[in-house]
Motif scaffolding. Structure first.
Motif, short mmCIF file in Angstrom:
data_model
loop_
_atom_site.label_atom_id
_atom_site.label_comp_id
_atom_site.label_asym_id
_atom_site.label_seq_id
_atom_site.Cartn_x
_atom_site.Cartn_y
_atom_site.Cartn_z
N ASP A 109 0.73 -1.17 0.14
CA ASP A 109 0.03 -0.01 0.07
C ASP A 109 0.83 1.24 0.02
O ASP A 109 0.41 2.05 -0.65
CB ASP A 109 -1.03 -0.16 1.08
CG ASP A 109 -1.76 1.17 1.16
OD1 ASP A 109 -2.77 1.04 0.17
OD2 ASP A 109 -1.70 1.84 2.19
N THR A 112 2.52 1.55 -3.66
CA THR A 112 1.52 2.06 -4.65
C THR A 112 1.44 3.60 -4.36
O THR A 112 1.25 4.46 -5.34
CB THR A 112 0.35 1.19 -4.58
OG1 THR A 112 -0.34 1.27 -3.24
CG2 THR A 112 0.65 -0.01 -4.98
N ARG A 113 1.03 3.85 -3.01
CA ARG A 113 0.96 5.41 -2.81
C ARG A 113 2.22 6.08 -3.21
O ARG A 113 2.13 7.35 -3.79
CB ARG A 113 0.60 5.43 -1.23
CG ARG A 113 -0.88 5.10 -1.02
CD ARG A 113 -1.18 5.35 0.54
NE ARG A 113 -2.39 4.67 0.69
CZ ARG A 113 -3.62 5.48 0.49
NH1 ARG A 113 -3.59 6.80 -0.05
NH2 ARG A 113 -4.62 5.09 0.78
N MET A 137 5.20 -1.13 -12.98
CA MET A 137 3.92 -1.59 -11.75
C MET A 137 3.29 -2.74 -12.11
O MET A 137 3.16 -3.49 -11.06
CB MET A 137 2.58 -0.27 -12.22
CG MET A 137 3.29 1.04 -11.71
SD MET A 137 4.13 0.79 -10.20
CE MET A 137 5.74 1.28 -10.52
N GLU A 160 3.41 -5.81 -9.30
CA GLU A 160 2.21 -6.71 -8.91
C GLU A 160 2.35 -7.93 -9.20
O GLU A 160 1.75 -9.17 -8.45
CB GLU A 160 1.17 -5.99 -9.79
CG GLU A 160 -0.29 -6.58 -9.50
CD GLU A 160 -1.30 -6.01 -10.11
OE1 GLU A 160 -2.49 -6.21 -10.03
OE2 GLU A 160 -0.96 -5.28 -11.47
N THR A 186 -4.45 -3.25 -4.29
CA THR A 186 -3.89 -2.05 -3.95
C THR A 186 -3.22 -1.15 -5.12
O THR A 186 -3.13 -0.19 -5.07
CB THR A 186 -2.78 -2.36 -2.90
OG1 THR A 186 -1.61 -3.03 -3.67
CG2 THR A 186 -3.08 -2.86 -1.38
N PHE A 187 -3.17 -1.89 -6.19
CA PHE A 187 -2.57 -1.24 -7.49
C PHE A 187 -3.78 -0.67 -8.41
O PHE A 187 -3.67 -0.10 -9.33
CB PHE A 187 -1.79 -2.45 -8.13
CG PHE A 187 -0.58 -2.69 -8.00
CD1 PHE A 187 0.51 -2.04 -8.23
CD2 PHE A 187 -0.41 -3.69 -6.75
CE1 PHE A 187 1.93 -2.43 -7.91
CE2 PHE A 187 0.87 -4.15 -6.39
CZ PHE A 187 2.15 -3.33 -6.74
N LEU A 203 -3.74 2.79 -8.92
CA LEU A 203 -2.67 3.41 -9.73
C LEU A 203 -2.77 2.79 -11.05
O LEU A 203 -2.43 3.72 -12.12
CB LEU A 203 -1.22 2.52 -9.25
CG LEU A 203 0.19 3.02 -9.96
CD1 LEU A 203 0.31 4.56 -9.72
CD2 LEU A 203 1.26 2.38 -9.11
N LYS A 204 -3.36 1.59 -11.34
CA LYS A 204 -3.40 1.17 -12.90
C LYS A 204 -4.76 2.09 -13.54
O LYS A 204 -4.62 2.32 -14.87
CB LYS A 204 -4.14 -0.20 -12.87
CG LYS A 204 -3.01 -1.22 -12.40
CD LYS A 204 -3.38 -2.56 -12.54
CE LYS A 204 -4.43 -3.22 -11.37
NZ LYS A 204 -4.66 -4.78 -11.76
#
Length: 888
Positions: free
Chosen positions: A717, A720-721, A747, A751, A803-804, A807-808
């Protein structure tokens, strides 16, 4: 009774015989009347007149003998008298008709007259003679009576003098005997003699003027005073004999009977009869004591107090019992002062010293183990003497104060208590010394308790002893634990000795499912014994040390301590709690300041097991509580401290991992103006992935699954943040579409390592990247079956991949040629639900127009990422990661 024929026939015949013999009887009498002259009248007696002839009397004899034989002579005489009238009726007429008789009667008249004259004259003469004789006799009687009266008075005076002389002699004897008894020290008998002497004098000689008796009587007060003085001297002499060295001998003798006979006897009985829950001096133990042994402690064997009994009787007789009590009290107090010298037995505390400042006190300077024991034994002898004295004298000397002995003891202990605490604090420095003094004090308390003396002052001292023992035991534990902690390698414990393994399992507290798994995994493929436990050697060694300390503490109070068990229990619990929290927990917590992830991870694992240990020890202490109350539930407060330390360890580990990740992220340099699209992730992204994968699969593999999951979620987390923040705020105002596609490749690679972090049942990860996994320990809580299932792992993987999502979606938005989709209220909630409007506006401003080549590269990258990234040999980057870790 008579026959029918008598007595009348016999009487009539007897009468006829009498009548027939009467003339012959009367003839001489009548004839003699003629011959009587005045000269011979006097010579003739009545016997002469009534002499019977022999023949006549012989005629009467048969009748008289017959009457005598029948014992009716009296009746015959009476019947003869009664029949005179009948038998002699008409005799006068017969006599008158008889001429001869008549002549004789005539002739006899003169004779009768002469006889009458003779009788009158004779009687008168006799009366005169009788009168003369009577007068002479009377005079003689009077004379003799007077002589008799005089003699009687003299005899009475002689008797009185004799009695008086005897009483004087008695007084002299009493006086002499009294002095002898005083010399012989038989004062009560002497006093009794004095009382008798005084009574005799007052009753008999008070009005006599005998000077020597007055002097004897005047000496009575002096003799009484002498008796009183001698009684007091006897009491003093008794004190000299009983309150000297004898006290120490009595105290030592009684103490030896308890310590060397009663205590070993009870230990033997307790073990043989399995009475381990009963302690010495408990009612059960007292009821089973040997009577012969107890007789050795009978106080009559040690003290002889006859002089006190005599003194009480003497002074009570004198009415001066108050004086005796006063003199006794003075002398007794002097003996008490002498007994406790140089310590005063008064209740007042030390005035010349502040509390705790006793180093210069004369009594404190004498405080050694031997001196203190000797002092206590001497005091014990005095206490037993005082008990014996007061009981045998019915508490007269203390004016019926039945608590007098306790008052002395309490006053002495109030004065002695600061010295005892000083002795415990300053003199007793080892466990052996504390145990030795504890055994002595406990036996001493048992003796006091059996004689109904107050044990509370010494009970406080015993509690202080236990506190000091706990302090020393805690200090010893701390020293040993420091060595264990410093020698610990903070690595999982590997054991290849089955005996040692079984011993560790008995010592340590573990979860039941872990024990089963450990036993199943105890043998490797080669059949050799081999097992790796998740905790480090510190945990079993600490458990052993804690159990040893707990056994030592409970043994210290186990045999003798009977009173204030709840306070002792609180002290015991507090000590164990201190060992768990203040020693183990705080020292382990201090180790968390290290920068080594491995050590922190192992500490966290250890803390997890120490929580189990604290809980199990709470159950153990509840079950074996010294109060013997099954309802008591003990819960160590250190459990909460361990939980806090565990959370702190998690926080430290998270911070350390975050720092490492942040440091790695600082090395990441992405080209946001790239014109080409990569099919492989950037090397810095690979470093991050390898770091995370190696950390969770090896360094943190033994952590509890919940902690592992927390850290994984926390790190991904955070990761990704941070990448989202880089995308939003760490990129230029305009970024190329190629750089967005490259960023997507990076990314996706990050993942893709998620499934490899959550292994399943020993199978390869979904992306065939098991070569990056470190071998796991047999008893690791993270192995499938130790608190987690395959389904839970899959769910965690899905949750972690989520959690991605944000972002994705941001990357997907940047890839769009037309940004109207985000503005479309129907498409945006479905395609970009996690992208915030403010973030979307930032991204849209950064986006550039795409080229067709970029789209093609994007499609290529999507197809090749999974195979290339999962099959890539990452060993070439291991040296870089090692160099990075070496910096810390």
């Amino acid at each position: 009774m008579m026959d029918q024929e008598g007595p009348y026939p016999l009487s009539q015949e007897f009468q006829r015989v009498l009548l027939s013999t009467a003339p012959s009887t009367l003839s001489p009498i009548l004839d003699s009347e003629h011959d009587i002259t005045p000269q011979n009248r006097k010579a003739q007696t009545d016997d002469d007149l009534f002499d019977l002839e022999t023949q006549t009397f012989e005629k009467w004899v048969p009748f008289l003998r017959q009457s005598v034989d029948k014992e009716v002579l009296g009746q015959v005489s009476e019947e003869l008298r009664n029949s005179i009238d009948d038998n002699f009726e008409g005799l006068e007429t017969q006599f008158l008709q008889d001429s001869q008789v008549s002549d004789k009667l005539k002739n006899s008249i003169g004779q009768v007259a002469r006889i009458q004259d003779l009788i009158d004259h004779s009687l008168l003469q006799d009366v005169n003679d009788l009168q003369e004789k009577l007068t002479a006799s009377t005079n003689e009687v009077i004379t003799k009576k007077q002589i008799y009266i005089n003699n009687k008075k003299t005899s009475l005076k002689i008797s009185e003098a004799t009695i008086l002389i005897n009483k004087v002699l008695q007084i002299l004897e009493l006086s002499n005997k009294c002095q002898e008894l005083i010399v012989e020290a038989d004062f009560f008998k002497a006093l009794q003699n004095l009382d008798s002497l005084e009574k005799i004098y007052l009753q008999e000689f008070k009005n006599y003027n005998f000077q020597f008796l007055r002097e004897i009587y005047g000496s009575i007060p002096f003799l009484k005073s002498t008796i009183k003085d001698e009684c007091i001297n006897l009491i003093r002499n008794s004190f000299n004999s009983n309150l000297g060295k004898n006290l120490s001998d009595v105290g030592e003798t009684v103490f030896k009977v308890y310590n060397e006979e009663l205590v070993p006897m009870w230990l033997e009985k307790r073990d043989s009869m399995k009475l381990t829950s009963f302690k010495f001096n408990s009612p059960v133990e007292i009821s089973m004591r040997d009577e012969v042994t107890l007789k050795k402690t009978d106080l009559e064997n040690f003290f002889h107090l006859d002089e006190f009994h005599d003194s009480i009787l003497i002074f009570k007789s004198l009415g001066e019992q108050d004086y005796l009590i006063s003199e006794f009290t003075k002398e007794y107090n002097f003996r008490k002062i002498k007994l406790t010298d140089p310590l005063s037995y008064k209740k007042s505390p030390p005035s010349s010293h502040k509390p705790g400042d006793l180093s210069n006190d004369p009594f404190a300077q004498l405080l050694t183990m031997d001196n203190l024991k000797e002092f206590f034994l001497k005091v014990l002898g005095f206490l037993l003497y005082d008990i014996s004295l007061q009981r045998s004298t019915d508490f007269i000397f203390v004016e019926n104060n039945y608590n007098a002995t306790n008052e002395f003891w309490d006053g002495l202990m109030s004065r002695l208590e600061p010295y005892l605490r000083f002795f415990i604090t300053e003199k007793l420095q080892t466990e052996e010394e504390l145990s030795a003094f504890k055994d002595f004090a406990c036996v001493y308390v048992a003796i006091l308790e059996n004689y109904k003396l107050n044990i509370e002052p010494l009970s406080k001292i015993l509690r202080s002893l236990f506190l000091k023992f706990c302090h020393i035991a805690t200090t010893a534990f701390k020293q040993e634990f420091d060595v264990l902690l410093n020698d610990d390698d903070f690595m999982p414990l590997t054991i290849n000795d089955r005996h040692l393994y079984e011993k560790v399992l008995k010592i340590c507290w573990m979860k039941e499912d872990e024990l089963v798994k450990c036993q199943d995994a105890a043998t490797n493929e080669n059949g050799e014994f081999f097992v790796t436990l998740p905790f480090s050697p510190l945990y079993p060694m600490t458990c052993t040390l804690i159990k040893k300390t707990y056994t030592k503490l409970t043994y210290f109070i186990g045999f003798f301590y009977r009173h204030d068990l709840h306070k002792l229990s609180n002290t015991l619990v507090a000590t164990i709690d201190t060992i768990f929290s203040k020693v183990v927990n705080e020292k382990i917590r201090a180790k968390l300041d290290t920068t080594s992830r491995e050590e922190i991870a192992q500490i966290l694992i250890n803390l997890d097991y120490f929580i189990i240990a604290a809980k199990e020890f709470s159950h153990l202490m509840s079950k074996e509580n010294i109060v013997q109350n099954p309802t008591i539930e003990i819960r160590l407060s250190s459990i909460k401290k361990y939980v806090e330390s565990r959370k702190y360890a998690e926080t430290k580990l998270i911070e350390l991992i975050d720092t490492k990740v942040s440091d790695i992220l600082e090395t990441v340099e992405l080209d946001w103006n790239a014109t080409t699209v990569r099919t492989e992730p950037d090397i810095s992204i690979i470093d991050i992935a390898q770091f995370l994968e190696m950390m969770f699969s090896s360094t943190l593999v033994n952590l509890p699954y919940s902690v592992q999951t927390l850290l994984i979620f926390r790190e991904f987390d955070s990761l990704t943040r941070q990448f989202l923040d880089v995308l939003l705020h760490g990129t230029p105002a305009h970024i190329s579409q190629e750089s967005v596609l490259n960023f997507e490749v990076d990314m996706r690679y990050l993942e893709s390592i998620i499934p490899r972090i959550f292994p399943t049942s020993g199978d390869e990860s979904p992306n065939n990247s098991s070569e990056l996994q470190s071998p796991m320990t047999a008893a690791s809580p993270t192995i499938t079956g130790f608190g987690r299932s395959t389904n839970s792992i899959e769910n965690n993987i899905k949750s972690l991949e989520a959690t991605f999502t944000e972002l994705k979606q941001c990357i997907e938005l940047l890839k769009q040629e037309n940004f109207t989709e985000y503005a479309d209220p129907e498409i945006r909630p479905r395609k970009y639900p996690r992208v915030k409007p403010e973030d979307a506006s930032i991204l849209i401003r950064k986006a550039q127009v795409h080229s067709s080549s970029a789209t093609a590269l994007e499609d290529d990258s999507r197809g090749s990422l999974g195979a290339d990234s999962s099959g890539r040999d990452l060993s070439s980057n291991s040296s870089r990661i090692a160099k990075f870790f070496n910096r810390y």
